[in-house]
Design a protein around this motif. Structure first.
Motif, short mmCIF file in Angstrom:
data_model
loop_
_atom_site.label_atom_id
_atom_site.label_comp_id
_atom_site.label_asym_id
_atom_site.label_seq_id
_atom_site.Cartn_x
_atom_site.Cartn_y
_atom_site.Cartn_z
N LEU A 18 0.85 -1.19 0.00
CA LEU A 18 0.00 0.00 0.00
C LEU A 18 0.88 1.24 0.00
O LEU A 18 1.91 1.28 0.68
CB LEU A 18 -0.91 0.00 1.23
N THR A 19 0.51 2.25 -0.76
CA THR A 19 1.36 3.43 -0.91
C THR A 19 0.66 4.74 -0.57
O THR A 19 1.26 5.80 -0.72
CB THR A 19 1.89 3.52 -2.35
N SER A 20 -0.58 4.71 -0.14
CA SER A 20 -1.32 5.96 0.09
C SER A 20 -0.93 6.66 1.39
O SER A 20 -1.34 7.80 1.61
CB SER A 20 -2.83 5.70 0.07
N GLN A 21 -0.12 6.02 2.24
CA GLN A 21 0.39 6.64 3.47
C GLN A 21 1.89 6.40 3.54
O GLN A 21 2.39 5.43 3.00
CB GLN A 21 -0.26 6.01 4.71
N LYS A 22 2.59 7.30 4.23
CA LYS A 22 4.03 7.14 4.42
C LYS A 22 4.28 6.48 5.76
O LYS A 22 3.49 6.60 6.69
CB LYS A 22 4.71 8.50 4.36
N GLY A 23 5.40 5.79 5.88
CA GLY A 23 5.74 5.13 7.13
C GLY A 23 5.17 3.73 7.18
O GLY A 23 4.76 3.17 6.17
N CYS A 24 5.15 3.16 8.37
CA CYS A 24 4.64 1.80 8.56
C CYS A 24 3.33 1.86 9.33
O CYS A 24 3.27 2.45 10.41
CB CYS A 24 5.66 0.96 9.33
N ASP A 25 2.29 1.29 8.76
CA ASP A 25 0.97 1.31 9.37
C ASP A 25 0.31 -0.05 9.25
O ASP A 25 0.48 -0.76 8.26
CB ASP A 25 0.08 2.35 8.66
N LEU A 26 -0.46 -0.41 10.25
CA LEU A 26 -1.15 -1.69 10.29
C LEU A 26 -2.22 -1.77 9.20
O LEU A 26 -2.92 -0.80 8.92
CB LEU A 26 -1.80 -1.87 11.67
N ALA B 116 -6.47 0.36 15.78
CA ALA B 116 -5.34 -0.39 16.34
C ALA B 116 -4.07 0.13 15.68
O ALA B 116 -4.08 0.51 14.51
CB ALA B 116 -5.49 -1.89 16.09
N ASP B 117 -2.99 0.14 16.43
CA ASP B 117 -1.72 0.67 15.94
C ASP B 117 -0.72 -0.47 15.77
O ASP B 117 -0.73 -1.43 16.53
CB ASP B 117 -1.18 1.69 16.95
N ILE B 118 0.14 -0.34 14.80
CA ILE B 118 1.14 -1.37 14.50
C ILE B 118 2.05 -1.65 15.70
O ILE B 118 2.50 -2.77 15.90
CB ILE B 118 1.96 -1.00 13.24
N ASP B 119 2.29 -0.65 16.53
CA ASP B 119 3.20 -0.81 17.68
C ASP B 119 2.53 -1.42 18.91
O ASP B 119 3.19 -1.69 19.90
CB ASP B 119 3.83 0.54 18.03
N GLU B 120 1.22 -1.66 18.87
CA GLU B 120 0.52 -2.29 19.99
C GLU B 120 0.88 -3.77 20.13
O GLU B 120 0.57 -4.38 21.15
CB GLU B 120 -0.99 -2.17 19.81
N HIS C 13 9.52 -4.39 13.63
CA HIS C 13 10.63 -4.82 12.80
C HIS C 13 11.34 -6.07 13.35
O HIS C 13 12.40 -6.43 12.85
CB HIS C 13 11.62 -3.66 12.63
N ASP C 14 10.74 -6.73 14.34
CA ASP C 14 11.29 -7.99 14.82
C ASP C 14 11.25 -9.00 13.67
O ASP C 14 10.22 -9.18 13.03
CB ASP C 14 10.47 -8.51 16.00
N GLU C 15 12.38 -9.65 13.40
CA GLU C 15 12.46 -10.52 12.21
C GLU C 15 11.58 -11.76 12.27
O GLU C 15 11.25 -12.33 11.23
CB GLU C 15 13.91 -10.92 11.93
N GLY D 200 7.49 -9.41 13.77
CA GLY D 200 7.12 -8.03 13.47
C GLY D 200 6.32 -7.89 12.19
O GLY D 200 6.58 -8.57 11.20
N PHE D 201 5.33 -7.02 12.22
CA PHE D 201 4.45 -6.85 11.07
C PHE D 201 5.15 -6.32 9.82
O PHE D 201 4.66 -6.50 8.71
CB PHE D 201 3.27 -5.94 11.42
N CYS D 202 6.29 -5.68 9.97
CA CYS D 202 7.03 -5.23 8.79
C CYS D 202 7.83 -6.37 8.17
O CYS D 202 8.32 -6.24 7.04
CB CYS D 202 7.96 -4.08 9.17
N GLU D 203 7.95 -7.48 8.89
CA GLU D 203 8.73 -8.62 8.42
C GLU D 203 7.89 -9.83 8.04
O GLU D 203 8.29 -10.61 7.17
CB GLU D 203 9.74 -9.03 9.50
#
Length: 101
Positions: free
Chosen positions: A37-45, A59-63, A68-70, A73-76
């Motif tokens: 998804l590209t409509s927002q910048k940064g990392c979002d849930l 809900a927030d990605i950091d909850e 970034h935990d390998e 983590g939701f970015c991984e």
């Protein structure tokens, strides 16, 4: 007859106002890193339902720990979750999130 009409409308209103978002199993991850998804910048849930991804409100990605935990983590990784919520204006308004893995 007038009373039957009023009572019918009252029952219809009560049935509609008590509707609860249904539980469903979805893929949950970072919208930018994993779902493209590209409509927002940064990392979002975001959730993916039926092959389509939506950013999440409520809900927030950091909850859920380090995004970034390998291993978790939701970015991984993309994780399975049971959620309650609904799609409104192309965003998923979540009321509950329960991770399944």
């Amino acid at each position: 007859m007038k009373h039957i009409y009023i009572i019918s409308i009252l029952f219809l209103f009560m049935a509609c106002s008590n509707s609860k978002p249904k539980k469903q199993t979805v893929e949950l991850s970072c919208g930018q890193c994993q779902f493209g998804l590209t409509s927002q910048k940064g990392c979002d849930l975001a959730v993916r339902i039926n092959e389509k991804a939506y950013f999440v409100d409520g809900a927030d990605i950091d909850e859920f720990g380090d995004a970034h935990d390998e291993n978790s983590g939701f970015c991984e990784v993309i994780r399975k979750a049971e959620v309650e919520g609904e799609l409104i204006n192309n965003r998923f308004k979540v009321t509950t999130v329960k991770l399944l893995d």
